[in-house]
Motif scaffolding. Structure first.
Motif, short mmCIF file in Angstrom:
data_model
loop_
_atom_site.label_atom_id
_atom_site.label_comp_id
_atom_site.label_asym_id
_atom_site.label_seq_id
_atom_site.Cartn_x
_atom_site.Cartn_y
_atom_site.Cartn_z
N PHE A 46 20.27 -42.89 -31.25
CA PHE A 46 21.04 -42.05 -32.16
C PHE A 46 20.10 -41.24 -33.07
O PHE A 46 20.14 -41.37 -34.29
N PRO A 47 19.24 -40.41 -32.49
CA PRO A 47 18.28 -39.67 -33.33
C PRO A 47 18.97 -38.63 -34.21
O PRO A 47 20.07 -38.15 -33.88
N ASP A 48 18.34 -38.31 -35.33
CA ASP A 48 18.87 -37.27 -36.23
C ASP A 48 18.45 -35.89 -35.76
O ASP A 48 19.08 -34.88 -36.12
N LEU A 49 17.37 -35.84 -34.99
CA LEU A 49 16.85 -34.56 -34.50
C LEU A 49 16.05 -34.84 -33.23
O LEU A 49 15.32 -35.82 -33.16
N ILE A 50 16.20 -33.95 -32.26
CA ILE A 50 15.45 -34.08 -31.00
C ILE A 50 14.66 -32.81 -30.75
O ILE A 50 15.20 -31.70 -30.87
N PHE A 51 13.38 -32.96 -30.45
CA PHE A 51 12.58 -31.84 -29.95
C PHE A 51 12.48 -32.03 -28.44
O PHE A 51 12.07 -33.09 -27.97
N LEU A 52 12.85 -31.00 -27.70
CA LEU A 52 12.97 -31.14 -26.25
C LEU A 52 12.21 -30.05 -25.52
O LEU A 52 12.52 -28.86 -25.64
N ASP A 53 11.23 -30.48 -24.76
CA ASP A 53 10.43 -29.59 -23.92
C ASP A 53 11.29 -29.06 -22.76
O ASP A 53 12.17 -29.77 -22.28
N ILE A 54 11.04 -27.85 -22.34
CA ILE A 54 11.78 -27.33 -21.20
C ILE A 54 11.08 -27.64 -19.88
O ILE A 54 11.70 -28.09 -18.92
N THR A 55 9.77 -27.44 -19.85
CA THR A 55 9.04 -27.61 -18.60
C THR A 55 8.46 -29.01 -18.47
O THR A 55 7.46 -29.34 -19.10
N MET A 56 9.13 -29.85 -17.69
CA MET A 56 8.64 -31.20 -17.44
C MET A 56 8.70 -31.46 -15.95
O MET A 56 9.51 -30.88 -15.23
N ALA A 57 7.87 -32.39 -15.49
CA ALA A 57 7.72 -32.61 -14.05
C ALA A 57 8.99 -33.17 -13.40
O ALA A 57 9.43 -32.69 -12.37
N ASP A 58 9.57 -34.19 -14.02
CA ASP A 58 10.66 -34.89 -13.34
C ASP A 58 12.00 -34.19 -13.47
O ASP A 58 12.83 -34.23 -12.57
N MET A 59 12.23 -33.57 -14.61
CA MET A 59 13.55 -33.02 -14.88
C MET A 59 13.39 -31.86 -15.85
O MET A 59 12.72 -31.99 -16.86
N ASN A 60 13.97 -30.74 -15.53
CA ASN A 60 13.93 -29.60 -16.43
C ASN A 60 14.63 -29.94 -17.75
O ASN A 60 15.66 -30.63 -17.76
N GLY A 61 14.06 -29.47 -18.85
CA GLY A 61 14.63 -29.78 -20.16
C GLY A 61 16.07 -29.33 -20.32
O GLY A 61 16.84 -29.91 -21.09
N LEU A 62 16.45 -28.29 -19.57
CA LEU A 62 17.84 -27.82 -19.63
C LEU A 62 18.79 -28.84 -19.03
O LEU A 62 19.90 -29.04 -19.51
N VAL A 63 18.35 -29.48 -17.97
CA VAL A 63 19.15 -30.53 -17.34
C VAL A 63 19.27 -31.72 -18.29
O VAL A 63 20.34 -32.31 -18.45
N VAL A 64 18.16 -32.03 -18.95
CA VAL A 64 18.17 -33.12 -19.94
C VAL A 64 19.16 -32.77 -21.05
O VAL A 64 19.97 -33.60 -21.46
N LEU A 65 19.10 -31.54 -21.51
CA LEU A 65 20.00 -31.07 -22.56
C LEU A 65 21.47 -31.20 -22.14
O LEU A 65 22.31 -31.71 -22.89
N GLU A 66 21.76 -30.78 -20.92
CA GLU A 66 23.14 -30.89 -20.41
C GLU A 66 23.60 -32.34 -20.36
O GLU A 66 24.74 -32.65 -20.74
N GLN A 67 22.72 -33.22 -19.94
CA GLN A 67 23.10 -34.64 -19.83
C GLN A 67 23.28 -35.27 -21.20
O GLN A 67 24.15 -36.12 -21.40
N MET A 68 22.47 -34.84 -22.16
CA MET A 68 22.64 -35.35 -23.53
C MET A 68 23.97 -34.88 -24.11
O MET A 68 24.71 -35.64 -24.72
N ARG A 69 24.28 -33.63 -23.92
CA ARG A 69 25.52 -33.06 -24.47
C ARG A 69 26.77 -33.67 -23.82
O ARG A 69 27.86 -33.62 -24.39
N ALA A 70 26.58 -34.25 -22.64
CA ALA A 70 27.71 -34.87 -21.96
C ALA A 70 28.07 -36.22 -22.58
O ALA A 70 29.13 -36.78 -22.31
N LEU A 71 27.15 -36.76 -23.41
CA LEU A 71 27.42 -38.04 -24.08
C LEU A 71 28.07 -37.77 -25.43
O LEU A 71 27.58 -36.95 -26.21
N ASP A 72 29.16 -38.49 -25.69
CA ASP A 72 29.95 -38.22 -26.90
C ASP A 72 29.12 -38.18 -28.18
O ASP A 72 29.24 -37.27 -28.97
N HIS A 73 28.28 -39.19 -28.37
CA HIS A 73 27.57 -39.26 -29.66
C HIS A 73 26.36 -38.33 -29.73
O HIS A 73 25.70 -38.26 -30.75
#
Ligand SMILES: [Mg+2]
Length: 128
Positions: A46-73
């Motif tokens: 439950f972080p108060d702020l997230i810094f999120l890289d876009i270019t990562m080897a395993d998963m694009n940061g945009l995909v990570v962002l989408e998956q985070m936003r899909a979680l209610d909290h």
């Protein structure tokens, strides 16, 4: 108050800059070096702020962002994208997922504080 900050970046150097910067403000720093770990960390911390890289080897940061936003909290958690030149074409997509801002690499700690200070009530830790 002590804020929880999650840094997601495959660059150890970037994670170190964020940690050093926010430790001076008494923040609790958590890190993930890939997208899969980032989603688990964000979902449990439950972080108060997230810094999120876009270019990562395993998963694009945009995909990570989408998956985070899909979680209610994590729907409204402030997320700041760390962008390199190669990631600039993702910005339109990120905007639709309500990001709190963008920081272009390379960046300085002061830029992080300037942006984070609009989101969190940051106060420097006074040395005893
Ligand atoms: Mg990267």
């Amino acid at each position: 108050m002590s804020y929880k900050i999650l840094t997601v970046d495959d660059s150890r150097m970037v994670r170190m800059i964020v940690a050093k910067t926010f430790q001076a403000y008494g923040c609790e720093i958590h890190e993930a070096s890939n997208g899969a770990d980032a989603i688990i960390a964000a979902a449990t911390l439950f972080p108060d702020l997230i810094f999120l890289d876009i270019t990562m080897a395993d998963m694009n940061g945009l995909v990570v962002l989408e998956q985070m936003r899909a979680l209610d909290h994590l729907k409204n958690t402030p997320i700041v994208m760390l962008t390199a030149e190669s990631g600039s074409h993702f910005i339109e997509r990120a905007d639709k997922l309500k990001v709190a801002g963008y920081i272009s690499k390379p960046f300085k700690g002061e830029q992080l504080i300037a942006l984070a200070g609009k989101i969190l009530n940051l106060e420097p830790v006074i040395a005893p």
